[in-house]
Enzyme design. Structure first.
Site, PDB file in Angstrom:
ATOM      1  N   ASP A  82     -27.194 -26.356 -16.304  1.00  0.00           N
ATOM      2  CA  ASP A  82     -26.393 -26.553 -17.508  1.00  0.00           C
ATOM      3  C   ASP A  82     -27.201 -26.136 -18.732  1.00  0.00           C
ATOM      4  OD1 ASP A  82     -24.080 -27.331 -18.864  1.00  0.00           O
ATOM      5  OD2 ASP A  82     -24.885 -29.322 -19.268  1.00  0.00           O
ATOM      6  N   TYR A 130     -27.332 -25.220 -23.135  1.00  0.00           N
ATOM      7  CA  TYR A 130     -27.161 -25.941 -24.412  1.00  0.00           C
ATOM      8  C   TYR A 130     -27.109 -24.860 -25.484  1.00  0.00           C
ATOM      9  CZ  TYR A 130     -28.640 -29.736 -27.719  1.00  0.00           C
ATOM     10  OH  TYR A 130     -28.747 -30.684 -28.720  1.00  0.00           O
ATOM     11  N   HIS A 170     -22.458 -27.048 -31.416  1.00  0.00           N
ATOM     12  CA  HIS A 170     -22.674 -28.267 -30.630  1.00  0.00           C
ATOM     13  C   HIS A 170     -24.095 -28.795 -30.820  1.00  0.00           C
ATOM     14  CE1 HIS A 170     -22.711 -31.095 -27.263  1.00  0.00           C
ATOM     15  NE2 HIS A 170     -23.756 -30.472 -26.770  1.00  0.00           N
ATOM     16  N   ARG A 193     -30.974 -36.743 -34.981  1.00  0.00           N
ATOM     17  CA  ARG A 193     -32.259 -36.495 -35.660  1.00  0.00           C
ATOM     18  C   ARG A 193     -32.095 -36.192 -37.137  1.00  0.00           C
ATOM     19  NH1 ARG A 193     -32.706 -33.883 -30.674  1.00  0.00           N
ATOM     20  NH2 ARG A 193     -31.845 -31.992 -31.577  1.00  0.00           N
ATOM     21  N   GLU A 232     -17.558 -32.422 -21.619  1.00  0.00           N
ATOM     22  CA  GLU A 232     -18.158 -31.281 -22.302  1.00  0.00           C
ATOM     23  C   GLU A 232     -17.346 -30.051 -21.908  1.00  0.00           C
ATOM     24  OE1 GLU A 232     -22.479 -31.197 -21.751  1.00  0.00           O
ATOM     25  OE2 GLU A 232     -22.624 -32.555 -23.470  1.00  0.00           O
ATOM     26  N   GLU A 289     -16.933 -26.429 -21.323  1.00  0.00           N
ATOM     27  CA  GLU A 289     -17.864 -25.329 -21.066  1.00  0.00           C
ATOM     28  C   GLU A 289     -17.184 -24.231 -20.261  1.00  0.00           C
ATOM     29  OE1 GLU A 289     -21.783 -26.328 -19.728  1.00  0.00           O
ATOM     30  OE2 GLU A 289     -21.669 -28.396 -20.453  1.00  0.00           O
ATOM     31  N   ASP A 323     -18.384 -30.743 -17.945  1.00  0.00           N
ATOM     32  CA  ASP A 323     -19.590 -31.468 -17.530  1.00  0.00           C
ATOM     33  C   ASP A 323     -19.498 -32.906 -18.033  1.00  0.00           C
ATOM     34  OD1 ASP A 323     -22.099 -31.271 -16.161  1.00  0.00           O
ATOM     35  OD2 ASP A 323     -23.091 -31.499 -18.095  1.00  0.00           O
ATOM     36  N   ARG A 349     -22.694 -40.864 -22.258  1.00  0.00           N
ATOM     37  CA  ARG A 349     -23.611 -40.769 -23.414  1.00  0.00           C
ATOM     38  C   ARG A 349     -24.558 -41.956 -23.518  1.00  0.00           C
ATOM     39  NH1 ARG A 349     -23.045 -35.446 -24.253  1.00  0.00           N
ATOM     40  NH2 ARG A 349     -20.866 -34.892 -24.529  1.00  0.00           N
ATOM     41  N   GLN A 409     -27.239 -41.508 -20.914  1.00  0.00           N
ATOM     42  CA  GLN A 409     -28.094 -40.402 -21.347  1.00  0.00           C
ATOM     43  C   GLN A 409     -29.078 -40.818 -22.443  1.00  0.00           C
ATOM     44  OE1 GLN A 409     -25.855 -36.892 -22.356  1.00  0.00           O
ATOM     45  NE2 GLN A 409     -27.635 -35.724 -23.012  1.00  0.00           N
ATOM     46  N   TYR A 467     -32.979 -40.083 -21.213  1.00  0.00           N
ATOM     47  CA  TYR A 467     -33.274 -38.649 -21.303  1.00  0.00           C
ATOM     48  C   TYR A 467     -34.638 -38.294 -21.870  1.00  0.00           C
ATOM     49  CZ  TYR A 467     -32.699 -37.350 -26.252  1.00  0.00           C
ATOM     50  OH  TYR A 467     -32.874 -37.178 -27.594  1.00  0.00           O
ATOM     51  N   LYS A 508     -25.370 -37.175 -16.141  1.00  0.00           N
ATOM     52  CA  LYS A 508     -24.617 -35.949 -15.884  1.00  0.00           C
ATOM     53  C   LYS A 508     -24.310 -35.768 -14.405  1.00  0.00           C
ATOM     54  CE  LYS A 508     -25.280 -33.986 -20.070  1.00  0.00           C
ATOM     55  NZ  LYS A 508     -24.324 -33.136 -20.806  1.00  0.00           N
ATOM     56  N   THR A 538     -18.990 -32.844 -12.184  1.00  0.00           N
ATOM     57  CA  THR A 538     -18.764 -31.674 -13.023  1.00  0.00           C
ATOM     58  C   THR A 538     -17.517 -31.016 -12.442  1.00  0.00           C
ATOM     59  OG1 THR A 538     -21.136 -31.402 -13.397  1.00  0.00           O
ATOM     60  CG2 THR A 538     -19.734 -29.474 -13.807  1.00  0.00           C
ATOM     61  N   THR A 598     -21.849 -26.927 -24.166  1.00  0.00           N
ATOM     62  CA  THR A 598     -20.605 -27.306 -24.834  1.00  0.00           C
ATOM     63  C   THR A 598     -20.233 -26.277 -25.888  1.00  0.00           C
ATOM     64  OG1 THR A 598     -21.203 -29.598 -24.470  1.00  0.00           O
ATOM     65  CG2 THR A 598     -19.439 -29.181 -26.037  1.00  0.00           C
ATOM     66  N   GLU A 608     -18.741 -35.434 -30.409  1.00  0.00           N
ATOM     67  CA  GLU A 608     -18.649 -34.717 -31.680  1.00  0.00           C
ATOM     68  C   GLU A 608     -17.336 -35.002 -32.406  1.00  0.00           C
ATOM     69  OE1 GLU A 608     -20.260 -30.408 -31.085  1.00  0.00           O
ATOM     70  OE2 GLU A 608     -19.839 -31.274 -29.116  1.00  0.00           O
TER      71      GLU A 608
END
Lengths: 418, 418
Positions: free
Chosen positions: A125, A127, A132, A141, A198, A200, A230, A234, A237, A241, A250, A254, A346, A360
């Site tokens: 997978d 990113y 996204h 962050r 997600e 994708e 996917d 959350r 995760q 993670y 995850k 899928t 995503t 999101e």
């Protein structure tokens, strides 16, 4: 390229997902029968396995379609892919002399069940959607550090779990997992409360590699594409993670759409990645347009309710193409195999309505979105999530078939078997 | 348990790695022959495939050993594993009436090549050694933040790449990759300069799961163990691993030893994980001792030079067992399959000499270690790295066979095929 007309009338409708231009590869079964390879045309699936068996399709010295998955065709390589497409166009085209031979082997789509179209070897997978990554980075962050320092230089990816890839229509059980919020002193083991999608696109690797490959070579290795959801927990995760990436968050499921839309069918829809903010190193530069113009949308249907389309976006929003991702995947010498599946990451667009995850769309749960009969921050039990994709051609469309899954409630006790 | 004596004399030597107590499962070939399943006994490998074919071994209704991998036996489950072990002990034990039947099918180990003993379905690498996590964390985040907050609560792991798992003896090509040090403005694509080993034990999943399993159920699913070297490009990893974990840095190769030492052979060496600093949640608690007392060492041999043993440690140093890791792996509902391989994580002990990677042994390159004819911070071209493992029994040992690989120089240009 205009619509290619078929003697299968339904395939000629300008909004039908499976015109002669498409010819996507799937695996189907009639009630009580075993799964077998088929190709969608209009309202039917063509039993290509029986056509190969009877010699109408002659792809290789040994049969490639006598198994309920497309891996053997995929491994046979681009010349066989082209020969199959060309022969099917001949047989199914308007005025074909082969009509009488082929017509008995058309099975109405309404009468079949669809299965996994290929055996997934390994699943990766990525990113690679900038909107996204920026959205998620801003939430976690802050806006100033949204994109990690490496993001504009390499398509960031991680290995996922092939064993939990399922075909559209398979119910998805809400997972349990270990979670800990900042306000808790110790973690708890409980059903996920922030279960998400997600949106994708999945690239299906056809031919294997041995050593690093260029972006052009990588593009040539790709057999086709599927829609891919996917599913992501959350809350699990967030706790697991760091430092080694997503793992159990995850691994529940899928979901992929049941038809592999071949690269050949997508050729007319090629488009370029967006301008590079910083130059890529030579081994990641693209020799030509490597994305595709594929309109995408996500529908959410509550149990017993009506569908709300919660997101509309396009695959051309990606910063990196599947060919770039696959090339990067081989830089270390990592062997890639027939049946490897690469998730794009995503696919979110620039606007709020173009975001490809509930994380999101609801901005981490702070801004719930409206759906039929209520609102959503994350998925509720009984919700069905469906991804759809379409390429708009000149008087025809290329469809992927739905990528759909209904979320079942978590088990009351995951260690007590029913 | 004492030494079980065999009529194969070499198996009775108190320091031989393959006594009757062991009976590890591998795949071998004689020059010019196809690979086939075998079991090591003393200086020989027993051709179990021919014994099944002739009816001397009768494991199931259909043959399980007519393929060059152990997956079919593994999938057949614990009753078949026990029946095979019991029958081989009968046939190979001192005074066996079956000696005349079996003896013609012993092939000297000196005459065979060894191959991958099983097909790897998916590969997961964990991070379950506390000394290793503390060492690496101290180097990267300082002593006060060495262990991530989740570390004492869950066995942290990430999905690796099954396609690059190779058997001992396979040369390993130094990879190219994208790297950027803090002093560089932009990344470069170049051969790794910090190529490293990770000394691990690999658990081989025998029977599949469907839904979450307890630690006891997970333990029962494990067919056996191999030594595992998870080759790691530290410079590539440093640049790529945020935020989604290691990817190409770990994808060049993972080497395993050629013999699967069964869980049954390891039973006498079970020992407990260390005391828990914080209590584990119930689903991760162990019902009994789940680690094994396995003495481990790493030898480094420069090209044309002599071996230096650079590390000595023990598998009992781990904080989490393979059974705990496997149980955690299923919490999300992730299906586990026959042939899944779980790396323990780097096995480092408390002392400097007990560190399972060059990153730790040379403390990030700041304290090079002495080897024959020079010193090392990381691996140099031509170096052979060999992992060895031994359980010390009562008058016998259980050996794993070497897990070895020689590092070849990087290709001058990875995109120019020879």
């Amino acid at each position: 390229m205009p619509l290619l007309r078929s003697w299968v009338d339904s395939a000629n409708a300008p909004d039908h997902p499976f015109p002669l231009n498409n010819l996507p590869c799937g695996v189907f079964s009639r009630p009580g029968d075993e799964p077998r390879c088929g190709v969608a045309i209009g309202d039917f699936v063509l039993d290509v396995a029986v056509l190969e068996d009877s010699g109408v399709l002659n792809l290789a010295d040994a049969p490639l379609l006598d198994v309920p998955f497309w891996n053997e065709v995929m491994e046979a390589g681009p010349q066989v892919w082209a020969a199959l497409r060309s022969r099917l166009m001949e047989l199914l085209g308007e005025g074909s002399v082969g009509r009488a031979t082929v017509e008995p082997h058309l099975v109405p789509l309404a009468e079949v069940a669809l299965h996994m179209p290929f055996l997934v070897s390994e699943y990766t997978d990525f990113y690679a959607g900038r909107h996204h990554a920026t959205n998620v980075g801003t939430m976690f962050r802050g806006a100033d550090n949204a994109l990690p320092p490496n993001w504009l230089h390499i398509p960031i990816g991680y290995n996922g779990r092939a064993s939990s890839v399922v075909v559209s229509g398979t119910p998805v059980r809400r997972p349990w997992g270990q979670v800990k919020g900042p306000e808790q002193a110790v973690p708890a083991f409980q059903p996920s409360r922030r279960f998400d999608i997600e949106l994708e696109l999945g690239a299906v690797v056809g031919t294997p590699s041995d050593g690093p490959v260029t972006v052009a070579e990588a593009d040539a290795m790709i057999f086709g594409y599927v829609l891919l959801n996917d599913w992501s927990a959350r809350d699990i995760q967030a706790w697991e993670y760091q430092p080694l990436g997503p793992f159990q968050a995850k691994a529940t499921a899928t979901t992929i759409s049941p038809w592999i839309v071949t690269r050949a069918a997508l050729e007319p829809f090629r488009c370029s990645t967006p301008p590079r903010e910083v130059p890529l190193l030579p081994h990641l530069q693209e020799p030509g347009p490597m994305l595709y113009d594929i309109a995408l949308e996500v529908g959410l249907t509550p149990e017993g309710g009506r569908e709300t389309v919660i997101a509309r976006t396009n695959y051309r929003e990606m910063y990196y193409s599947a060919a770039q991702q696959l090339a990067h995947h081989t830089t270390s010498g990592c062997p890639m195999n027939t049946g490897d599946l690469l998730g794009s990451g995503t696919i979110s667009g620039a606007t709020k309505e173009a975001r490809g995850s509930l994380l999101e769309l609801s901005w981490g749960g702070k801004e719930p979105i409206a759906v039929d009969g209520g609102s959503r921050s994350f998925i509720e039990d009984g919700d069905t999530l469906e991804l759809r994709g379409t390429c708009q051609g000149d008087g025809y469309v290329i469809g992927f078939g739905a990528c759909s899954g209904r979320v079942l409630p978590a088990l009351p006790d995951p260690y007590r078997r029913p």
